[in-house]
Design a protein around this motif. Structure first.
Motif, mmCIF file in Angstrom:
data_model
loop_
_atom_site.group_PDB
_atom_site.id
_atom_site.type_symbol
_atom_site.label_atom_id
_atom_site.label_comp_id
_atom_site.label_asym_id
_atom_site.label_seq_id
_atom_site.Cartn_x
_atom_site.Cartn_y
_atom_site.Cartn_z
ATOM 1 N N ARG A 65 0.799 -1.222 0.000
ATOM 2 C CA ARG A 65 0.000 0.000 0.000
ATOM 3 C C ARG A 65 0.832 1.273 0.000
ATOM 4 N N ASN A 66 2.141 1.157 0.054
ATOM 5 C CA ASN A 66 3.011 2.328 0.097
ATOM 6 C C ASN A 66 3.127 2.932 -1.301
ATOM 7 N N GLY A 67 2.481 4.073 -1.504
ATOM 8 C CA GLY A 67 2.455 4.690 -2.820
ATOM 9 C C GLY A 67 3.825 5.068 -3.335
ATOM 10 N N THR A 73 7.573 1.839 -10.344
ATOM 11 C CA THR A 73 7.210 0.712 -11.208
ATOM 12 C C THR A 73 6.094 1.104 -12.167
ATOM 13 N N LEU A 74 5.104 1.823 -11.661
ATOM 14 C CA LEU A 74 3.983 2.236 -12.504
ATOM 15 C C LEU A 74 4.422 3.262 -13.548
ATOM 16 N N SER A 77 6.143 1.259 -16.261
ATOM 17 C CA SER A 77 5.283 0.389 -17.076
ATOM 18 C C SER A 77 4.314 1.167 -17.955
ATOM 19 N N HIS A 78 3.963 2.400 -17.557
ATOM 20 C CA HIS A 78 2.971 3.156 -18.310
ATOM 21 C C HIS A 78 3.551 4.314 -19.124
ATOM 22 N N SER A 79 4.834 4.538 -19.041
ATOM 23 C CA SER A 79 5.457 5.627 -19.801
ATOM 24 C C SER A 79 5.361 5.366 -21.307
ATOM 25 N N GLN A 113 8.510 14.446 -6.045
ATOM 26 C CA GLN A 113 9.956 14.273 -6.187
ATOM 27 C C GLN A 113 10.288 12.971 -6.921
ATOM 28 N N ILE A 114 9.560 11.913 -6.603
ATOM 29 C CA ILE A 114 9.796 10.617 -7.257
ATOM 30 C C ILE A 114 9.528 10.716 -8.757
ATOM 31 N N ILE A 115 8.409 11.336 -9.121
ATOM 32 C CA ILE A 115 8.063 11.458 -10.539
ATOM 33 C C ILE A 115 9.136 12.234 -11.292
ATOM 34 N N ARG A 116 9.507 13.371 -10.781
ATOM 35 C CA ARG A 116 10.473 14.208 -11.485
ATOM 36 C C ARG A 116 11.864 13.575 -11.497
#
Length: 216
Positions: A65-67, A73-74, A77-79, A113-116
């Motif tokens: 459940r830890n976003g 990973t998401l 997989s979706h890029s 921060q993770i996304i960027r």
């Protein structure tokens, strides 16, 4: 065609406020309604998991459940992605998890921060981001559900602070912001989840925000 990732918890999944009730129909879930409102200009990938937090562990469930841990990973997989919409934080209000809207906003900051960082590491342009303040928790007679959130007063007080803290994080990190409580209300059946109409309303409410950000 643009690609949007809708990253959230049970409100994105389409959980029914009726205990044991079925998941909302696909056409009523907010990512579906958002995609429909964009008129074919974008596809919306729904990634909702019941109990998901912004960045904290919850050892009560088999699923992770830890976003913050699952997000890379998401993204991979979706890029490629043009936009990530994050609506998380309700589960962070559980005292056993985190306990406050302020701390949830720090979790949202970590997700930005993770996304960027993920795309910077690949030398690619990062998608735009919208931080969504979840709908407010409301009074309910469902003692088990509200007990998860430290009692009704704690739940109502803290959820009422989502918008101010999330708006501040959005300003600090130059992201979009949307307050879902302006269009949707929790169902008193359990005080947390939404009926089909209110679930749909979030997607519909996001349409003009997304169109403006993506220029579609």
């Amino acid at each position: 065609m643009k690609t949007i990732l809708a990253f959230g918890d049970s409100l994105t999944y389409g959980a029914n406020p009726m205990p044991g009730g079925p998941r909302h129909a696909y056409e009523d879930r907010w990512p579906t309604r958002l995609e429909a409102g964009l008129g074919g200009a974008a596809r919306v990938i729904a990634e909702g998991l019941g109990g998901r937090t912004t960045a904290s562990d919850d050892w009560y469930a088999a699923a992770d459940r830890n976003g913050a841990r699952i997000l890379p990973t998401l993204l991979e997989s979706h890029s490629p992605l043009d936009l990530v919409i994050i609506m998380l934080g309700t589960n962070d209000l559980k005292p056993a998890i985190c306990g406050s809207a302020l701390e949830a906003s720090f979790g949202m900051r970590r997700l930005v921060q993770i996304i960027r960082g993920h795309y910077a590491g690949k030398g690619e342009t990062a998608p735009q981001i919208i931080l969504v303040a979840p709908p407010l928790i409301c009074d309910t007679e469902n003692a088990d559900m509200i007990g998860h959130f430290g009692g009704i007063q704690h739940a109502i007080d803290q959820s009422g602070q989502f918008a101010v803290h999330y708006a501040r994080r959005a300003q600090e990190w130059n992201t979009g912001f949307f307050d879902a409580s302006t269009v949707a209300r929790a169902d008193p059946l359990d005080g947390v989840h939404l009926d089909a109409a209110n679930t749909s309303a979030i997607g519909e409410g996001l349409v003009p925000v997304v169109k403006s950000m993506l220029g579609i």
